[in-house]
Scaffold this active site. Structure first.
Site, PDB file in Angstrom:
ATOM      1  N   LYS A  10      37.389  46.741  44.050  1.00  9.57           N
ATOM      2  CA  LYS A  10      38.704  47.672  43.809  1.00  9.57           C
ATOM      3  C   LYS A  10      38.909  47.862  42.205  1.00  9.57           C
ATOM      4  O   LYS A  10      38.374  47.064  41.593  1.00  9.57           O
ATOM      5  CB  LYS A  10      40.052  46.887  44.229  1.00  9.57           C
ATOM      6  CG  LYS A  10      39.976  46.312  45.749  1.00  9.57           C
ATOM      7  CD  LYS A  10      41.029  45.664  46.340  1.00  9.57           C
ATOM      8  CE  LYS A  10      42.448  46.056  45.790  1.00  9.57           C
ATOM      9  NZ  LYS A  10      43.008  47.523  45.943  1.00  9.57           N
TER      10      LYS A  10
ATOM     11  N   SER B  49      44.856  56.303  46.477  1.00 15.41           N
ATOM     12  CA  SER B  49      45.312  57.721  47.322  1.00 15.41           C
ATOM     13  C   SER B  49      45.426  57.138  48.596  1.00 15.41           C
ATOM     14  O   SER B  49      46.410  57.508  49.172  1.00 15.41           O
ATOM     15  CB  SER B  49      44.105  58.564  47.477  1.00 15.41           C
ATOM     16  OG  SER B  49      42.915  57.899  47.572  1.00 15.41           O
TER      17      SER B  49
ATOM     18  N   GLU C  22      47.221  44.267  41.386  1.00 11.85           N
ATOM     19  CA  GLU C  22      46.635  43.969  42.892  1.00 11.85           C
ATOM     20  C   GLU C  22      46.061  42.685  43.174  1.00 11.85           C
ATOM     21  O   GLU C  22      46.785  42.237  44.174  1.00 11.85           O
ATOM     22  CB  GLU C  22      45.427  45.145  42.939  1.00 11.85           C
ATOM     23  CG  GLU C  22      46.025  46.543  43.064  1.00 11.85           C
ATOM     24  CD  GLU C  22      44.898  47.714  42.931  1.00 11.85           C
ATOM     25  OE1 GLU C  22      45.011  48.856  43.425  1.00 11.85           O
ATOM     26  OE2 GLU C  22      43.721  47.234  42.567  1.00 11.85           O
TER      27      GLU C  22
ATOM     28  N   LYS D  76      33.508  53.366  52.979  1.00 10.91           N
ATOM     29  CA  LYS D  76      33.787  52.233  52.106  1.00 10.91           C
ATOM     30  C   LYS D  76      33.118  51.042  52.555  1.00 10.91           C
ATOM     31  O   LYS D  76      32.925  49.963  51.656  1.00 10.91           O
ATOM     32  CB  LYS D  76      35.233  52.052  51.694  1.00 10.91           C
ATOM     33  CG  LYS D  76      36.095  53.423  51.256  1.00 10.91           C
ATOM     34  CD  LYS D  76      35.584  53.861  49.847  1.00 10.91           C
ATOM     35  CE  LYS D  76      36.607  54.692  49.401  1.00 10.91           C
ATOM     36  NZ  LYS D  76      36.708  55.933  49.955  1.00 10.91           N
TER      37      LYS D  76
ATOM     38  N   GLY E 161      44.110  49.813  49.580  1.00  5.90           N
ATOM     39  CA  GLY E 161      42.801  50.381  49.706  1.00  5.90           C
ATOM     40  C   GLY E 161      41.695  49.752  48.872  1.00  5.90           C
ATOM     41  O   GLY E 161      41.927  48.613  48.323  1.00  5.90           O
TER      42      GLY E 161
END
Length: 224
Positions: A98, A34, A107, A125, A86
């Site tokens: 992650k 997101s 990633e 976070k 993110g």
């Protein structure tokens, strides 16, 4: 500010950070999720300022293409100046968890190639110790039960993420109840289990810069 507004602010801050350093030959690594989606939308406003992007998932590739941003295979790119993504958790050393979106392997590959890994996240976070968020582990399907038994020996409580198949055709085990005091060591231990593709600890290659969206504005953190 809502969580989405914080994500939007930090995504824009990442674009503002990288934009002066890009030229018409630059290729940008782009993460998944997101917050990364907000980054893609902000980056698309400047798509003539760089050459294109490498995507860490099929979903990201589709979103980039939808904005008219060229998407390149990583094998066709010799270097990436930036990777922006993110995280589900970060500690003060910019070690990350992650993989909530199941794109952890790609990633991690794109992050490994990039000169600078910029993590963008909202303030919730940043944590003192990693592990409250379950650690995702991508596993070859036939090895799922074997890997789960080994993860129990490491003190974790692995749960099969039902109905999820990664872009690589594998499955995800989410490992609960880990107190991750040595992320670099645990990342290596889990990756050494036969049948593991990779796990969601980004510690051997942590982020270089953490941009954190807070009610007071975007904060910039480097590893302690």
């Amino acid at each position: 500010m809502t969580q989405d507004q914080l994500k939007q602010a930090v995504a824009q801050a990442a674009v503002d950070f990288i934009l002066p350093k890009l030229d018409e030959k630059s290729v940008v690594g782009v993460g998944t999720g997101s917050t990364a989606n907000f980054f893609i939308d902000a980056l698309a406003q400047h798509k003539t300022a760089f050459d294109g992007a490498v995507a860490s998932s099929e979903a990201t590739a589709q979103r980039l293409k939808g904005h008219g941003i060229p998407v390149y295979e990583l094998n066709s790119v010799s270097e990436l100046e930036f990777y922006v993504d993110g995280a589900d958790e970060s500690d003060a050393h910019l070690h990350l968890i992650k993989g909530g979106g199941a794109a952890l392997t790609r990633e991690k590959i794109v992050a490994a190639v990039a000169k600078t890994f910029i993590c963008i996240a909202d303030g919730s976070k940043l944590v003192p110790v990693l592990g409250a968020f379950p650690l995702p582990v991508e596993v070859i399907p036939m090895a799922r039960s074997h890997v789960a038994r080994q993860l129990v020996k490491l003190g974790g409580d692995p749960v099969y993420r039902e109905g999820v198949v990664t872009d690589n055709g594998n499955v995800i085990l989410d490992v609960y109840n880990l107190q991750i005091t040595n992320p670099v060591e645990l990342e290596a231990q889990i990756n050494a289990i036969v049948g593991v593709v990779t796990n969601g600890l980004f510690a051997a290659r942590p982020a270089d810069l953490l941009l954190l969206g807070t009610a007071e504005g975007v904060k910039s953190l480097k590893a302690e």
